[in-house]
Design an enzyme around this catalytic site. Structure first.
Site, mmCIF file in Angstrom:
data_model
loop_
_atom_site.group_PDB
_atom_site.id
_atom_site.type_symbol
_atom_site.label_atom_id
_atom_site.label_comp_id
_atom_site.label_asym_id
_atom_site.label_seq_id
_atom_site.Cartn_x
_atom_site.Cartn_y
_atom_site.Cartn_z
ATOM 1 N N LEU A 8 0.841 -1.199 0.000
ATOM 2 C CA LEU A 8 0.000 0.000 0.000
ATOM 3 C C LEU A 8 0.877 1.249 0.000
ATOM 4 O O LEU A 8 1.666 1.461 0.914
ATOM 5 C CB LEU A 8 -0.924 0.010 1.213
ATOM 6 N N ALA A 9 0.732 2.017 -1.047
ATOM 7 C CA ALA A 9 1.637 3.156 -1.215
ATOM 8 C C ALA A 9 0.925 4.333 -1.887
ATOM 9 O O ALA A 9 1.509 5.087 -2.642
ATOM 10 C CB ALA A 9 2.843 2.730 -2.052
ATOM 11 N N ALA A 10 -0.374 4.472 -1.574
ATOM 12 C CA ALA A 10 -1.148 5.527 -2.247
ATOM 13 C C ALA A 10 -1.398 6.738 -1.369
ATOM 14 O O ALA A 10 -1.869 7.766 -1.841
ATOM 15 C CB ALA A 10 -2.492 4.955 -2.717
ATOM 16 N N ARG A 15 1.780 14.687 7.015
ATOM 17 C CA ARG A 15 2.568 15.137 8.165
ATOM 18 C C ARG A 15 4.057 15.295 7.862
ATOM 19 O O ARG A 15 4.802 15.856 8.645
ATOM 20 C CB ARG A 15 2.371 14.156 9.337
ATOM 21 N N GLY A 77 -9.498 3.885 1.965
ATOM 22 C CA GLY A 77 -9.159 2.961 3.045
ATOM 23 C C GLY A 77 -8.265 1.818 2.588
ATOM 24 O O GLY A 77 -8.136 1.551 1.391
ATOM 25 N N ASP A 102 5.412 2.474 3.783
ATOM 26 C CA ASP A 102 6.128 3.460 4.599
ATOM 27 C C ASP A 102 6.771 2.847 5.840
ATOM 28 O O ASP A 102 7.139 3.567 6.757
ATOM 29 C CB ASP A 102 5.195 4.615 4.975
ATOM 30 N N GLY A 139 -4.164 0.208 15.300
ATOM 31 C CA GLY A 139 -5.180 -0.826 15.456
ATOM 32 C C GLY A 139 -4.761 -1.804 16.552
ATOM 33 O O GLY A 139 -3.591 -2.158 16.661
ATOM 34 N N ASN A 169 -1.622 -3.910 15.551
ATOM 35 C CA ASN A 169 -1.555 -4.435 14.187
ATOM 36 C C ASN A 169 -0.506 -3.628 13.420
ATOM 37 O O ASN A 169 -0.582 -2.409 13.360
ATOM 38 C CB ASN A 169 -2.941 -4.262 13.541
ATOM 39 N N ASN A 384 42.799 26.965 -14.149
ATOM 40 C CA ASN A 384 42.176 26.119 -15.184
ATOM 41 C C ASN A 384 40.943 26.743 -15.805
ATOM 42 O O ASN A 384 40.376 26.200 -16.736
ATOM 43 C CB ASN A 384 41.816 24.748 -14.601
HETATM 44 C C1 UD1 Z 1 -3.570 0.895 9.501
HETATM 45 C C2 UD1 Z 1 -4.372 -0.230 10.114
HETATM 46 C C3 UD1 Z 1 -4.069 -0.305 11.605
HETATM 47 C C4 UD1 Z 1 -2.593 -0.470 11.821
HETATM 48 C C5 UD1 Z 1 -1.814 0.625 11.119
HETATM 49 C C6 UD1 Z 1 -0.337 0.337 11.173
HETATM 50 C C7 UD1 Z 1 -6.422 -0.311 8.812
HETATM 51 C C8 UD1 Z 1 -7.848 0.023 8.797
HETATM 52 N N1 UD1 Z 1 -5.781 0.012 9.909
HETATM 53 O O1 UD1 Z 1 -4.058 2.083 10.109
HETATM 54 O O2 UD1 Z 1 -4.776 -1.368 12.195
HETATM 55 O O3 UD1 Z 1 -2.292 -0.449 13.210
HETATM 56 O O4 UD1 Z 1 -2.186 0.682 9.725
HETATM 57 O O5 UD1 Z 1 0.360 1.407 10.618
HETATM 58 O O6 UD1 Z 1 -5.922 -0.911 7.901
HETATM 59 N N2 UD1 Z 1 -3.263 3.519 2.096
HETATM 60 C C9 UD1 Z 1 -3.538 3.462 0.747
HETATM 61 N N3 UD1 Z 1 -4.797 3.712 0.318
HETATM 62 C C10 UD1 Z 1 -5.795 4.012 1.172
HETATM 63 C C11 UD1 Z 1 -5.516 4.071 2.544
HETATM 64 C C12 UD1 Z 1 -4.246 3.808 2.982
HETATM 65 O O7 UD1 Z 1 -2.639 3.182 -0.049
HETATM 66 O O8 UD1 Z 1 -6.905 4.205 0.714
HETATM 67 C C13 UD1 Z 1 -1.913 3.245 2.554
HETATM 68 C C14 UD1 Z 1 -1.296 4.440 3.245
HETATM 69 O O9 UD1 Z 1 -0.543 5.198 2.335
HETATM 70 C C15 UD1 Z 1 -0.399 3.800 4.286
HETATM 71 C C16 UD1 Z 1 -1.079 2.490 4.588
HETATM 72 O O10 UD1 Z 1 -1.976 2.237 3.536
HETATM 73 O O11 UD1 Z 1 0.881 3.507 3.760
HETATM 74 C C17 UD1 Z 1 -1.822 2.525 5.910
HETATM 75 O O12 UD1 Z 1 -2.841 3.472 5.820
HETATM 76 P P1 UD1 Z 1 -3.206 4.439 7.009
HETATM 77 O O13 UD1 Z 1 -4.323 5.307 6.616
HETATM 78 O O14 UD1 Z 1 -1.988 5.073 7.528
HETATM 79 O O15 UD1 Z 1 -3.768 3.390 8.064
HETATM 80 P P2 UD1 Z 1 -3.766 3.568 9.591
HETATM 81 O O16 UD1 Z 1 -4.916 4.416 9.965
HETATM 82 O O17 UD1 Z 1 -2.444 3.985 10.061
HETATM 83 CA CA CA Z 2 -0.337 4.785 9.171
#
Ligand code: UD1
Ligand code: CA
Length: 453
Positions: A8-10, A15, A77, A102, A139, A169, A384
């Site tokens: 997941l990298a979107a 921050r 999400g 990340d 989580g 998590n 030079n």
């Molecule tokens: C998520 C987990 C949480 C966990 C935490 C660890 C869920 C619902 N929760 O929360 O349980 O403790 O990670 O860091 O999964 N991303 C996308 N597309 C999206 C949303 C997110 O690519 O639509 C990527 C974000 O860039 C990020 C990663 O997914 O790299 C996690 O997303 P983020 O929104 O940070 O999830 P958390 O709320 O931190």
């Molecule tokens: Ca996060």
């Protein structure tokens, strides 16, 4: 076993307050997201799909062509993100690792252990968890009285009781691919953030009667980079790992706290790195060297038995047994031969220096070919830059360049020539010749009158 991975990298990474995607900020010289790719490669996950969105050009450029990309237009999400890769997953059996782009500190050892656990006992999924000192925002892993995972609850959705749980998590998982797909189709967005949570697949799979396991990793491996404070923390941890690897391989590192080494750097055994060094890029250091203190090398090839003290060097080579510094600067295109002495406040810029040549103090040699056995006296420079283009200087073997010589390029000094101190050389000096190019001294006797007492 067929292992594929979705990363997941979107996300936006607000921050970081940066023009750059947080995934391309560097940790030990490598973009954050490329550390994840590396860990996956090391466990043999050849098929990697990256879900990209925000600043996707940067993320794609960092990762290159060997992985696949799926665009998530709107970030709805983590579950929604994985769903974007459904077409890719539909053709597969085996397991799918889901990681976050990340979290660069995840190790291949942890990923392998999680996959091994998944394979050992007919699990539908394995959640990589960790015990956090401060789990705020993360989580929580909810277990039943027998210790089996029941669900993952997001901080914002958790009850006060659930918020006391310290097992978190990591956001990283191993899933049975077809079961992941079946659960993904059923997640909703009725939660505090109105997002499609990937974590909901866990309770769905358990509800279907499947078993879900947990693999507990060291907390530091699970830490994601959301701001520059975490970036610095991750960089320090990674640097410690790198320093330790070198120390275990026979390199002395005097002070790992103040020594920063990129992942790509190689150092030979019995070399010593003193405090305050930055070793970067494709730097390769041979055996028995002493580097530092306070030396920065970027893409530098260093032979064996070389001493570099308080030196800044980039894009150059230093031959065996040479000594450089303190306070020397070696610029791109420079090649120092063997057993040279490049001393205090000397800059060598795009120049080739032959073996046993010395420029021990206060000199500038730029755009030059210098032979072997040459002595470049204190304060000598190659002029030079004619104001327009850079001009070349040629100095043959065993030339003696007296102190404070200016070699006005383009100019040639042939072998065994001798230049008198203070000369300004504008024409070819033939082999074996003495060149004197300065005003003769005039002495006016009794010119200074004593003041009457
Ligand atoms: C998520 C987990 C949480 C966990 C935490 C660890 C869920 C619902 N929760 O929360 O349980 O403790 O990670 O860091 O999964 N991303 C996308 N597309 C999206 C949303 C997110 O690519 O639509 C990527 C974000 O860039 C990020 C990663 O997914 O790299 C996690 O997303 P983020 O929104 O940070 O999830 P958390 O709320 O931190
Ligand atoms: Ca996060």
């Amino acid at each position: 076993m067929d292992i594929c991975a979705i990363v997941l990298a979107a996300g936006e990474g607000k921050r970081m307050r940066s023009k750059k995607s947080k995934l391309v900020h560097r940790v030990a010289g490598r973009p954050v997201v490329c550390w994840v790719r590396e860990a996956l490669q090391n466990i043999g996950a050849q098929d990697q799909v990256y879900i990209v969105g925000h600043m996707q050009d940067q993320v794609r450029a960092a990762l290159g062509e060997d992985v696949a990309f799926v665009i998530q237009e709107q970030q709805l999400g983590t579950g929604h993100a994985v769903m974007q890769a459904a077409p890719f997953l539909e053709s597969r059996g085996g397991c799918t690792l889901v990681l976050v782009g990340d979290a660069p500190l995840i190790t291949d050892a942890t990923l392998r252990a999680a996959v091994d656990l998944y394979e050992s006992d007919g699990f539908a999924a394995i959640v990589i968890t960790a015990d956090a000192e401060d789990p705020t925002g993360l989580g929580r892993v909810v277990r039943d009285p027998d210790g089996n995972i029941q669900a993952i609850v997001e901080h914002r959705d958790a009850t006060p009781q659930e918020r006391k749980i310290r097992e978190i998590n990591s956001g990283m998982y191993v899933f049975n691919t077809p079961l992941l797909l079946s659960a993904l189709g059923r997640i909703g967005s009725q939660n505090a953030q109105n997002e499609y949570y990937l974590t909901d697949t866990i309770s769905i799979l358990i509800g279907d009667g499947h078993r879900v396991g947990a693999y507990k990793a060291p907390f530091e491996e699970t830490v994601g980079i959301n701001d520059r404070v975490q970036l610095a923390q991750a960089a320090r941890i990674m640097n410690h790992r790198i320093c330790e690897r070198h120390m275990r391989a026979g390199v002395t590192i005097q002070d790992p706290e103040s020594t920063w080494i990129d992942a790509t750097v190689r150092i030979g055994p019995d070399s010593e790195v003193l405090s305050g060094c930055h070793l970067e890029g494709d730097t390769v250091i041979g055996e028995d060297c002493r580097i530092g203190p306070d030396t920065r090398l970027t893409d530098v090839e260093v032979g064996t038995g070389v001493f570099l003290e308080r030196t800044a060097a980039a894009g150059c080579k230093v031959g065996d047994g040479s000594r450089v510094g303190p306070y020397a600067c070696l610029r791109t295109g420079t090649e120092i031969g063997q057993h040279c002495r490049i001393g205090v406040f000397v800059e060598i810029d795009n120049a080739k220096i032959g073996d046993h040549t010395q420029a021990s103090h206060l000199a500038y040699v730029g755009d030059a070919n210098v032979g072997s056995g040459v002595v470049v006296g204190c304060g000598s420079v190659t002029a030079n830059n004619d104001g327009n283009i850079r001009q070349h200087t040629e100095i043959g073997d065993n030339v003696f360049v007296g102190s404070n010589t200016v070699l006005v390029a383009p100019v040639e000094v042939h072998e065994n020539a001798y230049i008198a101190a203070g000369s300004t050389i504008t024409e070819t000096v033939p082999a074996g010749a003495l060149a004197l190019a300065r005003e003769r001294q005039t002495v006016k006797k009794n010119w200074v009158r004593r003041l009457p007492t």
